[in-house]
Design a protein around this motif. Structure first.
Motif, PDB file in Angstrom:
ATOM      1  N   GLU A  38       0.750  -1.313  -0.155  1.00 54.15           N
ATOM      2  CA  GLU A  38       0.055   0.094  -0.057  1.00 54.15           C
ATOM      3  C   GLU A  38       0.821   1.271   0.058  1.00 54.15           C
ATOM      4  OE1 GLU A  38      -2.713  -0.431   3.237  1.00 54.15           O
ATOM      5  OE2 GLU A  38      -3.304  -2.218   2.628  1.00 54.15           O
ATOM      6  N   PHE A  39       1.981   1.135  -0.481  1.00 56.82           N
ATOM      7  CA  PHE A  39       3.318   2.268  -0.025  1.00 56.82           C
ATOM      8  C   PHE A  39       2.773   3.335  -0.968  1.00 56.82           C
ATOM      9  CE2 PHE A  39       7.111   4.243  -0.842  1.00 56.82           C
ATOM     10  CZ  PHE A  39       7.483   4.834   0.325  1.00 56.82           C
ATOM     11  N   ASP A  40       2.783   4.455  -0.224  1.00 57.18           N
ATOM     12  CA  ASP A  40       2.521   5.858  -0.970  1.00 57.18           C
ATOM     13  C   ASP A  40       3.498   6.639  -0.122  1.00 57.18           C
ATOM     14  OD1 ASP A  40       1.933   8.364  -2.015  1.00 57.18           O
ATOM     15  OD2 ASP A  40      -0.208   8.283  -1.811  1.00 57.18           O
ATOM     16  N   PRO A  41       4.436   7.350  -0.779  1.00 56.26           N
ATOM     17  CA  PRO A  41       5.562   8.144  -0.151  1.00 56.26           C
ATOM     18  C   PRO A  41       5.026   9.466   0.528  1.00 56.26           C
ATOM     19  CG  PRO A  41       6.062   8.007  -2.375  1.00 56.26           C
ATOM     20  CD  PRO A  41       4.981   6.952  -2.118  1.00 56.26           C
ATOM     21  N   LYS A  42       3.781   9.889  -0.031  1.00 56.83           N
ATOM     22  CA  LYS A  42       3.270  11.053   0.517  1.00 56.83           C
ATOM     23  C   LYS A  42       2.681  10.896   1.894  1.00 56.83           C
ATOM     24  CE  LYS A  42       1.067  11.699  -3.379  1.00 56.83           C
ATOM     25  NZ  LYS A  42       1.036  11.415  -4.642  1.00 56.83           N
ATOM     26  N   LEU A  43       2.218   9.653   2.086  1.00 56.09           N
ATOM     27  CA  LEU A  43       1.290   9.486   3.200  1.00 56.09           C
ATOM     28  C   LEU A  43       2.129   8.716   4.437  1.00 56.09           C
ATOM     29  CD1 LEU A  43      -1.710   7.744   1.451  1.00 56.09           C
ATOM     30  CD2 LEU A  43      -1.223  10.211   2.322  1.00 56.09           C
ATOM     31  N   VAL A  44       3.469   8.406   4.021  1.00 58.12           N
ATOM     32  CA  VAL A  44       4.251   8.013   5.084  1.00 58.12           C
ATOM     33  C   VAL A  44       4.678   8.850   6.153  1.00 58.12           C
ATOM     34  CG1 VAL A  44       6.249   6.486   5.667  1.00 58.12           C
ATOM     35  CG2 VAL A  44       4.920   5.977   3.756  1.00 58.12           C
ATOM     36  N   GLU A  45       4.485   8.565   7.484  1.00 52.11           N
ATOM     37  CA  GLU A  45       5.041   9.449   8.567  1.00 52.11           C
ATOM     38  C   GLU A  45       6.577   9.292   8.626  1.00 52.11           C
ATOM     39  OE1 GLU A  45       3.238  11.763  10.747  1.00 52.11           O
ATOM     40  OE2 GLU A  45       1.468  11.391   9.298  1.00 52.11           O
ATOM     41  N   PRO A  46       7.229  10.391   9.145  1.00 52.54           N
ATOM     42  CA  PRO A  46       8.604  10.155   9.463  1.00 52.54           C
ATOM     43  C   PRO A  46       8.709   9.293  10.449  1.00 52.54           C
ATOM     44  CG  PRO A  46       7.831  12.577   9.596  1.00 52.54           C
ATOM     45  CD  PRO A  46       6.650  11.759   9.598  1.00 52.54           C
ATOM     46  N   ILE A  47       9.870   8.486  10.374  1.00 53.63           N
ATOM     47  CA  ILE A  47      10.230   7.613  11.388  1.00 53.63           C
ATOM     48  C   ILE A  47      10.942   8.324  12.738  1.00 53.63           C
ATOM     49  CG2 ILE A  47      11.988   5.767  11.995  1.00 53.63           C
ATOM     50  CD1 ILE A  47      11.932   5.139   9.008  1.00 53.63           C
ATOM     51  N   VAL A  48      10.475   7.714  13.928  1.00 53.16           N
ATOM     52  CA  VAL A  48      10.799   8.802  15.159  1.00 53.16           C
ATOM     53  C   VAL A  48      11.844   8.101  15.630  1.00 53.16           C
ATOM     54  CG1 VAL A  48       9.956   9.520  17.471  1.00 53.16           C
ATOM     55  CG2 VAL A  48       8.381   9.330  15.610  1.00 53.16           C
ATOM     56  N   ILE A  49      13.083   8.751  15.909  1.00 47.17           N
ATOM     57  CA  ILE A  49      14.394   7.888  16.373  1.00 47.17           C
ATOM     58  C   ILE A  49      14.787   8.978  17.639  1.00 47.17           C
ATOM     59  CG2 ILE A  49      15.029   7.271  14.014  1.00 47.17           C
ATOM     60  CD1 ILE A  49      17.024   9.252  13.942  1.00 47.17           C
ATOM     61  N   ASN A  50      15.495   7.990  18.226  1.00 47.95           N
ATOM     62  CA  ASN A  50      16.171   8.856  19.481  1.00 47.95           C
ATOM     63  C   ASN A  50      17.906   8.922  19.273  1.00 47.95           C
ATOM     64  OD1 ASN A  50      17.020   9.876  21.918  1.00 47.95           O
ATOM     65  ND2 ASN A  50      16.474   8.029  23.140  1.00 47.95           N
ATOM     66  N   TYR A  51      18.229   9.990  19.189  1.00 43.61           N
ATOM     67  CA  TYR A  51      19.799  10.129  18.605  1.00 43.61           C
ATOM     68  C   TYR A  51      20.532  10.658  19.831  1.00 43.61           C
ATOM     69  CZ  TYR A  51      23.909  11.745  16.531  1.00 43.61           C
ATOM     70  OH  TYR A  51      25.227  11.914  16.425  1.00 43.61           O
ATOM     71  N   ASP A  52      21.569   9.824  20.080  1.00 43.47           N
ATOM     72  CA  ASP A  52      22.418  10.212  21.281  1.00 43.47           C
ATOM     73  C   ASP A  52      23.852  10.595  20.608  1.00 43.47           C
ATOM     74  OD1 ASP A  52      24.323  10.213  23.313  1.00 43.47           O
ATOM     75  OD2 ASP A  52      23.749   8.307  23.883  1.00 43.47           O
ATOM     76  N   PRO A  53      23.920  11.933  20.844  1.00 45.79           N
ATOM     77  CA  PRO A  53      25.216  12.501  20.244  1.00 45.79           C
ATOM     78  C   PRO A  53      26.509  12.298  20.835  1.00 45.79           C
ATOM     79  CG  PRO A  53      23.922  14.206  21.474  1.00 45.79           C
ATOM     80  CD  PRO A  53      23.205  13.011  21.440  1.00 45.79           C
ATOM     81  N   GLU A  54      26.509  11.575  21.992  1.00 51.02           N
ATOM     82  CA  GLU A  54      27.486  10.994  22.564  1.00 51.02           C
ATOM     83  C   GLU A  54      28.026   9.894  22.074  1.00 51.02           C
ATOM     84  OE1 GLU A  54      27.221  11.137  26.784  1.00 51.02           O
ATOM     85  OE2 GLU A  54      26.589  13.255  27.113  1.00 51.02           O
ATOM     86  N   THR A  55      27.110   8.908  21.715  1.00 52.83           N
ATOM     87  CA  THR A  55      27.657   7.755  21.061  1.00 52.83           C
ATOM     88  C   THR A  55      27.388   7.563  19.596  1.00 52.83           C
ATOM     89  OG1 THR A  55      25.379   6.788  21.316  1.00 52.83           O
ATOM     90  CG2 THR A  55      27.072   6.641  23.129  1.00 52.83           C
ATOM     91  N   GLY A  56      26.547   8.508  19.212  1.00 50.25           N
ATOM     92  CA  GLY A  56      26.184   8.637  17.716  1.00 50.25           C
ATOM     93  C   GLY A  56      25.303   7.649  17.288  1.00 50.25           C
ATOM     94  N   GLU A  57      24.686   6.952  18.201  1.00 50.74           N
ATOM     95  CA  GLU A  57      23.707   5.833  18.031  1.00 50.74           C
ATOM     96  C   GLU A  57      22.180   6.527  17.687  1.00 50.74           C
ATOM     97  OE1 GLU A  57      22.174   3.300  21.249  1.00 50.74           O
ATOM     98  OE2 GLU A  57      23.207   1.627  20.206  1.00 50.74           O
ATOM     99  N   ALA A  58      21.616   6.051  16.753  1.00 50.95           N
ATOM    100  CA  ALA A  58      20.241   6.286  16.341  1.00 50.95           C
ATOM    101  C   ALA A  58      19.288   5.221  16.655  1.00 50.95           C
ATOM    102  CB  ALA A  58      20.145   6.899  14.901  1.00 50.95           C
ATOM    103  N   VAL A  59      18.446   5.139  17.199  1.00 49.55           N
ATOM    104  CA  VAL A  59      17.303   4.179  17.533  1.00 49.55           C
ATOM    105  C   VAL A  59      16.100   4.384  17.131  1.00 49.55           C
ATOM    106  CG1 VAL A  59      16.488   2.543  19.344  1.00 49.55           C
ATOM    107  CG2 VAL A  59      18.940   3.365  19.371  1.00 49.55           C
ATOM    108  N   ALA A  60      15.229   3.433  16.502  1.00 54.90           N
ATOM    109  CA  ALA A  60      13.796   3.764  16.049  1.00 54.90           C
ATOM    110  C   ALA A  60      13.009   3.657  17.070  1.00 54.90           C
ATOM    111  CB  ALA A  60      13.295   3.082  15.017  1.00 54.90           C
ATOM    112  N   ILE A  61      12.447   4.659  17.709  1.00 62.32           N
ATOM    113  CA  ILE A  61      11.299   4.434  18.863  1.00 62.32           C
ATOM    114  C   ILE A  61       9.996   4.332  18.163  1.00 62.32           C
ATOM    115  CG2 ILE A  61      12.949   5.432  20.491  1.00 62.32           C
ATOM    116  CD1 ILE A  61      11.364   8.139  20.448  1.00 62.32           C
ATOM    117  N   ASP A  62       9.657   4.499  16.840  1.00 61.85           N
ATOM    118  CA  ASP A  62       8.424   4.413  16.363  1.00 61.85           C
ATOM    119  C   ASP A  62       8.768   4.335  14.806  1.00 61.85           C
ATOM    120  OD1 ASP A  62       5.667   4.065  16.308  1.00 61.85           O
ATOM    121  OD2 ASP A  62       5.375   6.224  15.829  1.00 61.85           O
ATOM    122  N   GLY A  63       8.164   3.315  14.090  1.00 61.08           N
ATOM    123  CA  GLY A  63       8.272   3.121  12.654  1.00 61.08           C
ATOM    124  C   GLY A  63       9.204   1.887  12.284  1.00 61.08           C
TER     125      GLY A  63
END
Length: 83
Positions: A38-63
């Motif tokens: 059902e993919f429509d790029p205009k309807l997909v919400e942003p992925i929610v991530i938590n970014y830790d600038p100290e470690t450079g780690e990005a973790v998806a918390i929604d999506g």
């Protein structure tokens, strides 16, 4: 910007650097296929991530399902809401 008092910004992020959060539910392959079908790029919400600038780690918390669907469809970058 902020949502519920939590500051965030929106940025296009390389999908390969985003990890799934260990506490998220397991990815359901049927849901990933549904997103792809059902993919429509205009309807997909942003992925929610938590970014830790100290470690450079990005973790998806929604999506997480969307993240996997996008990767399997060959997308390399996507808009994310970064906390």
């Amino acid at each position: 910007m902020s949502l519920n008092g939590m500051p965030y910004f929106t940025k296009v992020v390389p999908l390969e650097v985003i990890k799934n959060a260990a506490y998220q539910r397991d990815v359901d392959p049927a849901m990933v296929r549904k997103i792809q079908k059902e993919f429509d790029p205009k309807l997909v919400e942003p992925i929610v991530i938590n970014y830790d600038p100290e470690t450079g780690e990005a973790v998806a918390i929604d999506g997480n399902h969307t993240l996997l669907a996008l990767l399997e469809m060959g997308y390399t970058h996507w808009e994310c809401r970064v906390y």
